[in-house]
Design a protein around this motif. Structure first.
Motif, short mmCIF file in Angstrom:
data_model
loop_
_atom_site.label_atom_id
_atom_site.label_comp_id
_atom_site.label_asym_id
_atom_site.label_seq_id
_atom_site.Cartn_x
_atom_site.Cartn_y
_atom_site.Cartn_z
N ARG A 1 -5.87 -11.93 -31.39
CA ARG A 1 -5.46 -10.54 -31.64
C ARG A 1 -5.63 -9.62 -30.45
O ARG A 1 -4.72 -8.88 -30.12
CB ARG A 1 -6.17 -9.99 -32.86
CG ARG A 1 -5.60 -10.57 -34.12
CD ARG A 1 -6.25 -10.02 -35.34
NE ARG A 1 -5.62 -10.58 -36.53
CZ ARG A 1 -6.18 -10.61 -37.70
NH1 ARG A 1 -7.37 -10.10 -37.87
NH2 ARG A 1 -5.55 -11.13 -38.72
N PRO A 2 -6.80 -9.63 -29.79
CA PRO A 2 -6.93 -8.72 -28.64
C PRO A 2 -5.98 -9.10 -27.49
O PRO A 2 -5.49 -8.23 -26.79
CB PRO A 2 -8.39 -8.89 -28.19
CG PRO A 2 -9.09 -9.42 -29.38
CD PRO A 2 -8.08 -10.23 -30.12
N ARG A 3 -5.72 -10.38 -27.33
CA ARG A 3 -4.87 -10.82 -26.23
C ARG A 3 -3.40 -10.47 -26.44
O ARG A 3 -2.68 -10.26 -25.47
CB ARG A 3 -5.00 -12.34 -26.01
CG ARG A 3 -6.30 -12.71 -25.34
CD ARG A 3 -6.31 -14.15 -25.01
NE ARG A 3 -6.71 -14.86 -26.22
CZ ARG A 3 -6.67 -16.17 -26.38
NH1 ARG A 3 -6.26 -16.93 -25.42
NH2 ARG A 3 -7.07 -16.72 -27.50
N ASN A 4 -2.94 -10.44 -27.68
CA ASN A 4 -1.52 -10.17 -27.89
C ASN A 4 -1.22 -8.70 -28.16
O ASN A 4 -0.11 -8.35 -28.48
CB ASN A 4 -0.95 -11.06 -29.01
CG ASN A 4 -1.43 -10.70 -30.39
OD1 ASN A 4 -2.03 -9.66 -30.60
ND2 ASN A 4 -1.18 -11.56 -31.35
N GLY A 5 -2.22 -7.83 -28.03
CA GLY A 5 -2.02 -6.40 -28.16
C GLY A 5 -2.11 -5.85 -29.58
O GLY A 5 -1.88 -4.66 -29.79
#
Length: 52
Positions: A26-30
């Motif tokens: 989740r944090p990596r894909n925005g």
């Protein structure tokens, strides 16, 4: 769903590594940024954000 001891999460989402991947991705894909930006926009429209 009973989450006592974490078993509920395992039953709901499958093996622990799948659950871990879900939360790491989740944090990596925005996703987190889009959620926060959306919430801030809604709060600002309602006048809930006070700028000093």
């Amino acid at each position: 769903m009973d989450l006592a001891g974490g078993q509920g999460a395992v039953l709901e989402y499958g093996p622990w590594n799948r659950l871990s991947d879900l939360f790491r991705r989740r944090p990596r894909n925005g996703t987190c940024h889009r959620i926060l930006t959306g919430l801030q926009t809604l709060a600002d429209a309602k006048g809930a954000i006070v700028r000093a």
